[in-house]
Design a protein around this motif. Sequence first.
Motif, mmCIF file in Angstrom:
data_model
loop_
_atom_site.group_PDB
_atom_site.id
_atom_site.type_symbol
_atom_site.label_atom_id
_atom_site.label_comp_id
_atom_site.label_asym_id
_atom_site.label_seq_id
_atom_site.Cartn_x
_atom_site.Cartn_y
_atom_site.Cartn_z
ATOM 1 N N LEU A 13 95.915 -24.594 72.704
ATOM 2 C CA LEU A 13 96.828 -24.061 71.811
ATOM 3 C C LEU A 13 98.194 -24.879 71.552
ATOM 4 O O LEU A 13 98.189 -25.559 72.600
ATOM 5 C CB LEU A 13 97.022 -22.599 72.151
ATOM 6 C CG LEU A 13 95.863 -21.427 72.038
ATOM 7 C CD1 LEU A 13 96.493 -20.251 72.880
ATOM 8 C CD2 LEU A 13 95.267 -21.337 70.717
ATOM 9 N N ILE A 52 99.056 -12.202 79.288
ATOM 10 C CA ILE A 52 99.311 -13.252 78.110
ATOM 11 C C ILE A 52 99.895 -14.558 78.752
ATOM 12 O O ILE A 52 99.643 -15.552 78.174
ATOM 13 C CB ILE A 52 99.964 -12.329 77.209
ATOM 14 C CG1 ILE A 52 99.127 -11.212 76.458
ATOM 15 C CG2 ILE A 52 100.876 -13.298 76.231
ATOM 16 C CD1 ILE A 52 99.942 -10.617 75.466
ATOM 17 N N MET A 237 100.097 -13.536 70.100
ATOM 18 C CA MET A 237 99.162 -12.715 71.155
ATOM 19 C C MET A 237 99.975 -11.449 71.164
ATOM 20 O O MET A 237 101.269 -11.371 71.182
ATOM 21 C CB MET A 237 99.248 -13.346 72.373
ATOM 22 C CG MET A 237 98.245 -14.639 72.402
ATOM 23 S SD MET A 237 98.174 -15.391 74.120
ATOM 24 C CE MET A 237 97.215 -16.615 73.738
ATOM 25 N N PHE A 243 94.411 -12.051 70.364
ATOM 26 C CA PHE A 243 95.020 -13.527 69.843
ATOM 27 C C PHE A 243 94.947 -13.284 68.236
ATOM 28 O O PHE A 243 93.752 -12.893 67.752
ATOM 29 C CB PHE A 243 94.149 -14.795 70.279
ATOM 30 C CG PHE A 243 94.426 -15.979 69.634
ATOM 31 C CD1 PHE A 243 95.370 -16.709 69.793
ATOM 32 C CD2 PHE A 243 93.466 -16.307 68.496
ATOM 33 C CE1 PHE A 243 95.759 -18.070 69.295
ATOM 34 C CE2 PHE A 243 93.740 -17.536 67.790
ATOM 35 C CZ PHE A 243 94.742 -18.371 68.336
ATOM 36 N N ILE A 255 91.869 -12.218 73.985
ATOM 37 C CA ILE A 255 92.303 -13.401 74.763
ATOM 38 C C ILE A 255 91.359 -13.893 75.930
ATOM 39 O O ILE A 255 91.449 -15.082 76.282
ATOM 40 C CB ILE A 255 93.789 -13.277 75.242
ATOM 41 C CG1 ILE A 255 93.907 -12.225 76.222
ATOM 42 C CG2 ILE A 255 94.797 -13.060 74.113
ATOM 43 C CD1 ILE A 255 95.359 -12.043 76.855
ATOM 44 N N LEU A 258 89.120 -16.547 74.440
ATOM 45 C CA LEU A 258 89.465 -17.851 74.082
ATOM 46 C C LEU A 258 88.961 -18.965 74.991
ATOM 47 O O LEU A 258 88.789 -18.618 76.242
ATOM 48 C CB LEU A 258 91.184 -18.010 74.488
ATOM 49 C CG LEU A 258 91.910 -17.081 73.383
ATOM 50 C CD1 LEU A 258 93.292 -17.138 73.585
ATOM 51 C CD2 LEU A 258 91.712 -17.291 71.880
#
Length: 331
Positions: A13, A52, A237, A243, A255, A258
């Motif tokens: 990201l 997060i 998020m 996400f 998440i 990911l």
Amino acid sequence: MIASNGNLKIDRLISGGVITNYYCSSRCRHCLYNSSPSWKKEYITPQMADKIFKTLKKFGVYSVHIGGGEPFLNFEGFKKVVEKANENGVYIEYIETNASWVENEKEAKQKLKELKSLGIETILVSISPFHNEYIPLKKVLRLINLLKEAGIEIFPWIEGFLPDIKRFDIEKTHSFAEYIATFGENYVKALPLRYYLTLNGRAIKTFEEFFPKKSADEIVENSSPCHELDSRTHFHMDLFGNFIPNPCVGFKISIDDLGKDLDSKKYFFVNMLYTKGVGELFKFARENFGYEPKKAYLHKCSLCFDIRRFLVLEKKIEAFNFGPVEFYEQY
């Protein structure tokens, strides 16, 4: 990134934000996330915030902005979010606010003082005709003055609208109709460029009458794989641990998933759009659920949203990758 099985895989990201809540003091016509006072009053927990921020660092992001909804509607909850960011070494670039919470100056000053002590350096203050339908300019100007007093940087989004809004009574809110009557229809047509607006979420409904549209057949004929789902910049998020790629609102990817090849069953629709595009979604909805398109749409995202809304609200399709459901209800 295309995984070995052809599905979407998000393995790094770049930049994004955290959504603390979807409920809001406003129901702005441009809102990407369809926030409103009607959402459930749910707020991110310290545990989810911690998860997060740890995930962000794992994927190479060390600074984020914080938004909503309106984050200040649960100030105690918000302070805990900031504390978790600090604990994890994630810098908060700025906090987004519409200034609706600025009622008592003494209380507002105290809140800003507390945030400054927690390391907050910048606050984005929303300034636009969209917000002015719900927030009098007087409140916005009051917050700007209080931020100056507190020594917190002001990120005015967007300062260029101030002369327009000052044409009206700053003590009151003013409708979109008032802006059109004063400045004309071309003023509205210029708003997306002036506001750097993504025509998605509630903005679809707001602007579809002002711009040229295409038929579903035209959009489908020219559709290609939706690689926007692989966007790594300005993602979000949210408080549920989802996400959300920019600008693909109404989709959610856990998440926890990911960095993995997204499962074909769990992320059936995400992978369909990522590999084949909205034309495939259109075909699927029409053949399996009798979807009938409207006469015309702004763009492929407008058609995609209409199909998903039909599947979620009318056909009650429970797909993990569609949601939150209130996103579709609050349009």
